[in-house]
Enzyme design. Structure first.
Site, PDB file in Angstrom:
ATOM      1  N   HIS A 378       0.784  -1.236   0.000  1.00 59.88           N
ATOM      2  CA  HIS A 378       0.000   0.000   0.000  1.00 59.88           C
ATOM      3  C   HIS A 378       0.811   1.278   0.000  1.00 59.88           C
ATOM      4  O   HIS A 378       0.243   2.368  -0.022  1.00 59.88           O
ATOM      5  CB  HIS A 378      -0.932   0.039   1.209  1.00 59.88           C
ATOM      6  CG  HIS A 378      -2.175  -0.769   1.051  1.00 59.88           C
ATOM      7  ND1 HIS A 378      -3.311  -0.286   0.444  1.00 59.88           N
ATOM      8  CD2 HIS A 378      -2.455  -2.046   1.399  1.00 59.88           C
ATOM      9  CE1 HIS A 378      -4.246  -1.229   0.444  1.00 59.88           C
ATOM     10  NE2 HIS A 378      -3.748  -2.303   1.021  1.00 59.88           N
ATOM     11  N   LYS A 569      -8.508  14.335   3.461  1.00 63.23           N
ATOM     12  CA  LYS A 569      -7.664  13.138   3.530  1.00 63.23           C
ATOM     13  C   LYS A 569      -6.794  13.306   4.777  1.00 63.23           C
ATOM     14  O   LYS A 569      -6.760  14.385   5.366  1.00 63.23           O
ATOM     15  CB  LYS A 569      -6.792  13.016   2.278  1.00 63.23           C
ATOM     16  CG  LYS A 569      -5.999  14.276   1.971  1.00 63.23           C
ATOM     17  CD  LYS A 569      -5.293  14.297   0.616  1.00 63.23           C
ATOM     18  CE  LYS A 569      -6.146  14.335  -0.609  1.00 63.23           C
ATOM     19  NZ  LYS A 569      -6.169  13.126  -1.392  1.00 63.23           N
ATOM     20  N   ARG A 570      -6.074  12.247   5.180  1.00 63.94           N
ATOM     21  CA  ARG A 570      -5.181  12.390   6.313  1.00 63.94           C
ATOM     22  C   ARG A 570      -4.170  13.519   6.049  1.00 63.94           C
ATOM     23  O   ARG A 570      -3.777  13.745   4.897  1.00 63.94           O
ATOM     24  CB  ARG A 570      -4.449  11.067   6.591  1.00 63.94           C
ATOM     25  CG  ARG A 570      -5.340  10.007   7.246  1.00 63.94           C
ATOM     26  CD  ARG A 570      -5.816  10.432   8.624  1.00 63.94           C
ATOM     27  NE  ARG A 570      -4.742  10.480   9.591  1.00 63.94           N
ATOM     28  CZ  ARG A 570      -4.523   9.564  10.524  1.00 63.94           C
ATOM     29  NH1 ARG A 570      -5.307   8.501  10.626  1.00 63.94           N
ATOM     30  NH2 ARG A 570      -3.521   9.699  11.373  1.00 63.94           N
ATOM     31  N   LYS A 575       0.989  14.538   1.005  1.00 63.93           N
ATOM     32  CA  LYS A 575      -0.292  14.888   0.379  1.00 63.93           C
ATOM     33  C   LYS A 575      -0.383  16.381   0.062  1.00 63.93           C
ATOM     34  O   LYS A 575      -1.291  16.838  -0.609  1.00 63.93           O
ATOM     35  CB  LYS A 575      -1.460  14.444   1.271  1.00 63.93           C
ATOM     36  CG  LYS A 575      -1.545  12.914   1.414  1.00 63.93           C
ATOM     37  CD  LYS A 575      -2.678  12.502   2.348  1.00 63.93           C
ATOM     38  CE  LYS A 575      -2.692  11.014   2.654  1.00 63.93           C
ATOM     39  NZ  LYS A 575      -3.239  10.194   1.547  1.00 63.93           N
ATOM     40  N   THR A 676      -8.282   6.815  -3.009  1.00 67.31           N
ATOM     41  CA  THR A 676      -9.634   6.351  -3.353  1.00 67.31           C
ATOM     42  C   THR A 676     -10.636   7.490  -3.215  1.00 67.31           C
ATOM     43  O   THR A 676     -11.685   7.482  -3.835  1.00 67.31           O
ATOM     44  CB  THR A 676     -10.062   5.169  -2.467  1.00 67.31           C
ATOM     45  OG1 THR A 676      -9.722   5.454  -1.104  1.00 67.31           O
ATOM     46  CG2 THR A 676      -9.366   3.886  -2.904  1.00 67.31           C
ATOM     47  N   LYS A 680     -14.120   8.772  -5.437  1.00 65.24           N
ATOM     48  CA  LYS A 680     -15.424   9.137  -4.867  1.00 65.24           C
ATOM     49  C   LYS A 680     -15.874  10.487  -5.408  1.00 65.24           C
ATOM     50  O   LYS A 680     -17.041  10.679  -5.760  1.00 65.24           O
ATOM     51  CB  LYS A 680     -15.346   9.153  -3.332  1.00 65.24           C
ATOM     52  CG  LYS A 680     -15.133   7.759  -2.740  1.00 65.24           C
ATOM     53  CD  LYS A 680     -14.609   7.785  -1.300  1.00 65.24           C
ATOM     54  CE  LYS A 680     -14.091   6.402  -0.929  1.00 65.24           C
ATOM     55  NZ  LYS A 680     -13.319   6.375   0.326  1.00 65.24           N
TER      56      LYS A 680
END
Length: 842
Positions: A378, A569-570, A575, A676, A680
């Protein structure tokens, strides 16, 4: 224009949500009243809203039970290959609405609850999220369970029933503060304890070689108590099981002869054993080598493997049939999928059971183990890789350490034979890392012990083959596969966006719900004015509803006609929430110097930071501080707002995603394995601004790159910049708007009461930014300009939205699971619908 439909009215008109027959409605009412009386022991005079929620939950659960029992009975009789999905996280969210959707009960329940003078949506809001996950990895597991049930696979999710899930996030003075998530406080109506299947798990002790073989003795025992949760497929009467283990101390715990004196102390010490399932580790993409975490990993693995072997032995063909005491057929009946390396101990544990307990020959046992296990990687971030100290294993799992050493020796002998004299290759490929602290590399253990290794998006799987596991790929290229992640369209379209689901069903029917590739049919309506108007109208209704929710929950007023620009998101440096911050500041500075030509935006950023991750917590403080200044500047008005969405979780995602216009997926190329959330947003009618990273690459391929806002460095550019040496100062000197933004952060413009507040952030960006925020700044700002221009043309914007929705079919977890089943598990999904519980079986 007609008044917008209330959600209740909308639900009633949607055939997708199940027809509410009068009989069904009466039956639901009767059952509801019965549970209020007999289960909750309340009447309407003293019942609270929570009582009503529980009465409804029990009513809906009753509809699962017959199907659940029948599904398991069916598996017992047909004895299909079983799929075991092992994960330390299952981020399930709420269960009530999802169960109603999958059983086609939503309209019947809505009507019954309405007749009882209650509001279904209000009751749904009372349910606690099952927050047994951190983010993507745990939510993926939840989507996979939904798809496996919908595809009729005999699948089981196995994990830990954490007493405390992911913490609740409070924002106090702009800082994240964590609160324990006591999600079981009021009880969980969806789980069934199964004390009859309690299983002992051993820790510590020592290894003894006897004439009967190796024995692991003098261990400490903890009991694993299973709790089962039903997992319904979509309208196919299949109900699979998620089995979560809870730790219990045995009744003789610490009461052995040496401890006779202190009975009270001994009973209090039971907590030590039971702490194993107390709390979810709140790290995303970060390895924390704590002994309690290793105990959790072995606990779930040991309990699950005993359960799997019990089920294998007691199959219908059972003990009388010699086939089942012999393990030759084990890999034909059992597939074990390891969700990241967290359940990697399955490999040495299965070897231990086969060799030490079942007396299978070592080589045979190794062949069985490899044919049974498969591993999903992952992440490529080095800090996320699990590397356990050998010394910890020596103490906690001495037999497993011996087995790992033996497996590693076999593996290295093979490598040495193929590459004679290549000592460096042996070092790189060893499961044991030498050094000041010897460590076990769990990813290497997974690769050698599995018959299949997959990444979770094409670009990620390529990186896995060409860099992370390059040596292993050269050794066994046939092992390596790609399985691009997906999301379940039941929760992430039907449940969270009934308006959009309805508009789609009107045009192309309901087949897309279980075959999302049918969304391609929407391409025929891309120039259909009615359809364009309907899609835009649904989005506007979702935005109004979310704006009302924000005002009610957080007392923030936002402009619903502004662009909803969302990054949820986290919080993690890779990110690049900081890039988003720099854009917000740049926009603010532009409005201040020329207010005329701006598109109104509401920038929403949400996500949790790991409690020990200092930089992530500083990023949250920066976002809230920027919001504080911008949102209170009268000169800006409602042209720009920056909102931090507190306590982002599955149930909040279900509200914000349908309302978003712009989805931010802006990680440095080569760092986000898949993502993911990106899928969405695409399915729910937002456009994506993003880098060529993770699944964004395949989204751009499906919809056409011109229908996403793609910017910034590609993986090759990042690698080139690494070779050349990234110098942040160069960009700072060359780009005036970037310099202005950084100077404002650094001077205390956004933190007037503590001007030095953000020096760590600025210092990181300027001197040791692994994720090269400045290198993509210019391209990002320019790309955001294109977003603004398109947003000013609502018709063209909506056409792009429709094209994105139409091309999102690939990203269904049904497609992902179909690929796992055929290419890894050797199982065929079954389209046959089980007969409902009220009909006799064939």
């Amino acid at each position: 224009m007609a008044a917008p439909l209330s959600d209740g009215d909308r639900r009633k008109q949607i055939s997708v949500r199940g027809i509410a027959g009068l009989g069904d409605v009466a039956e639901v009412r009767k059952s509801f009243n019965r549970h209020l009386h007999f289960t909750l022991v309340k009447d309407r005079n003293v019942a609270t809203p929570r009582d009503y929620y529980f009465a409804l939950a029990h009513t809906v659960r009753d509809h699962l039970v017959g199907r659940w029992i029948r599904t398991q009975q069916h598996y017992y009789e047909r004895d299909p290959k079983r799929i075991y999905y092992l994960s330390l996280e299952f981020y399930m969210g709420r269960t009530l609405q999802n169960t109603m959707v999958n059983l086609g009960l939503q309209n019947a329940c809505d009507e019954a609850i309405y007749q009882l003078g209650l509001d279904l949506e209000e009751l749904e809001e009372i349910e606690e999220d099952a927050g047994l996950g951190n983010g993507g990895l745990g939510r993926l597991a939840a989507c996979f369970l939904d798809s496996m049930a919908t595809l009729g696979l005999a699948a089981y999710g196995y994990g830990i029933r954490y007493e405390f899930g992911i913490f609740n996030q409070k924002i106090v003075d702009g800082w994240q503060v964590e609160e324990a998530d006591d999600w079981l406080r009021y009880g969980n109506p969806w789980e069934k304890a199964r004390p009859e299947y309690m299983i002992p798990v051993h820790f510590y002790g020592r290894v003894e070689n006897t004439h009967e073989g190796v024995k692991w003795i003098d261990t400490q025992v903890v009991l694993a108590m299973p709790y089962d949760t039903p997992v319904p497929g979509y309208k196919n009467n299949t109900v699979n099981t998620m089995r979560l283990w809870s730790a219990k101390a045995p009744n003789d715990f610490n009461l052995q002869e040496f401890n006779v004196g202190d009975y009270i102390e001994a009973v209090l010490d039971r907590n030590l054993a039971e702490n194993i399932s107390r709390v979810l580790y709140p790290n995303d993409n970060f390895f924390e080598g704590k002994e309690l975490r290793l105990k959790q990993e072995y606990f779930v693995v040991a309990a699950t493997l005993q359960d799997i072997i019990r089920r294998f032995k007691s199959s219908k063909f059972g003990c009388r049939d010699p086939v089942r005491t012999c393990f030759e057929t084990f890999p034909d009946k059992v597939a074990i999928q390891l969700n990241d390396t967290h359940p990697a101990l399955s490999i040495p544990e299965l070897m231990r059971i086969l060799v030490d307990v079942e007396k299978v020959d070592w080589d045979k046992a190794w062949e069985i183990t490899k044919r049974t296990c498969a591993y999903t990687n992952h992440t490529v971030l080095p800090e996320a890789l699990e590397r356990w100290p050998v010394s910890m294993f020596e103490k906690l799992l001495p037999r497993h350490l011996e087995i790992i050493y033996a497996l590693n020796q076999m593996h290295l002998d093979r490598v040495a034979a193929l590459y004679p004299g290549d000592i460096d290759r042996l070092r790189r490929m060893s499961v044991i890392e030498e050094g000041d602290c010897k460590r076990i590399n769990m990813a290497h253990l997974c690769v050698i012990g599995s018959h299949a290794v997959n990444g979770v998006a094409r670009i990620h799987s390529d990186i896995v083959k060409n860099s992370v596991f390059k040596d292993f790929y050269e050794l066994e290229p046939e092992k390596f596969q790609n399985k691009t992640n997906g999301i379940t369209p039941r929760r992430w379209l039907l449940l969270c966006n009934p308006g959009l689901a309805d508009v789609i069903a009107e045009k192309i029917g309901e087949g897309f719900i279980t075959d999302l590739s049918q969304l391609k049919k929407l391409l025929d309506f891309i120039n259909n004015e009615t359809f364009i108007r309907d899609v835009a109208k649904v989005k506007q209704e979702n935005k109004l509803k979310f704006a009302a929710y924000l005002e009610e929950q957080y007392k923030v007023k936002i402009n619903p006609s502004s662009m909803f620009d969302v990054q949820v998101k986290r919080i993690h440096e890779y990110k690049r929430q900081l890039l988003n911050c720099l854009h917000a500041i740049t926009l603010y500075n532009r409005i201040r110097s020329d207010p005329s030509n701006s598109v109104s935006r509401t920038i929403m950023i949400g996500g949790k930071a790991a409690p020990g991750y200092h930089m992530a917590k500083m990023i949250i403080k920066l976002i809230t501080s920027i919001g504080e200044v911008i949102n209170n500047d009268p000169y800006v008005g409602d042209r720009l707002k920056v909102i931090f969405l507190e306590n982002y979780r599955v149930s909040l995602a279900e509200k914000v995603i349908p309302a978003a216009d712009l989805s931010q997926q802006i990680s440095t190329a080569g760092t986000e394995a898949s993502g993911t959330g990106n899928m969405k947003f695409m399915l729910n009618g937002a456009l994506t601004i993003g880098t060529m990273d993770g699944a964004n690459v395949e989204m751009a391929e499906e919809a056409g790159e011109e229908n996403l806002f793609i910017f910034g460095m590609r993986v090759e550019d990042v690698e080139a910049l690494d070779r050349q040496g990234y110098n942040a100062r160069e960009y700072y000197e060359r780009l005036p708007e970037l310099r202005q933004a950084i100077d404002q952060i650094s001077s205390g413009f956004f933190s007037p009461r503590d001007p030095g507040c953000f020096r760590d952030v600025v210092n990181m960006l300027m001197y040791h930014d692994r994720f090269k925020v400045f290198a993509d700044y210019e391209a990002y700002i320019k790309c955001q300009g294109q977003v603004d221009r398109l947003f000013m043309d609502p018709r063209e914007w909506t056409k792009k939205v429709i094209r994105n929705i139409a091309c999102s079919g690939k990203f269904s977890s049904d497609r992902t699971i179909m690929e796992y089943a055929r290419e890894i598990w050797g199982a065929e999904p079954s389209a046959t619908k089980m007969p409902p519980p009220n009909l006799p079986r064939d």
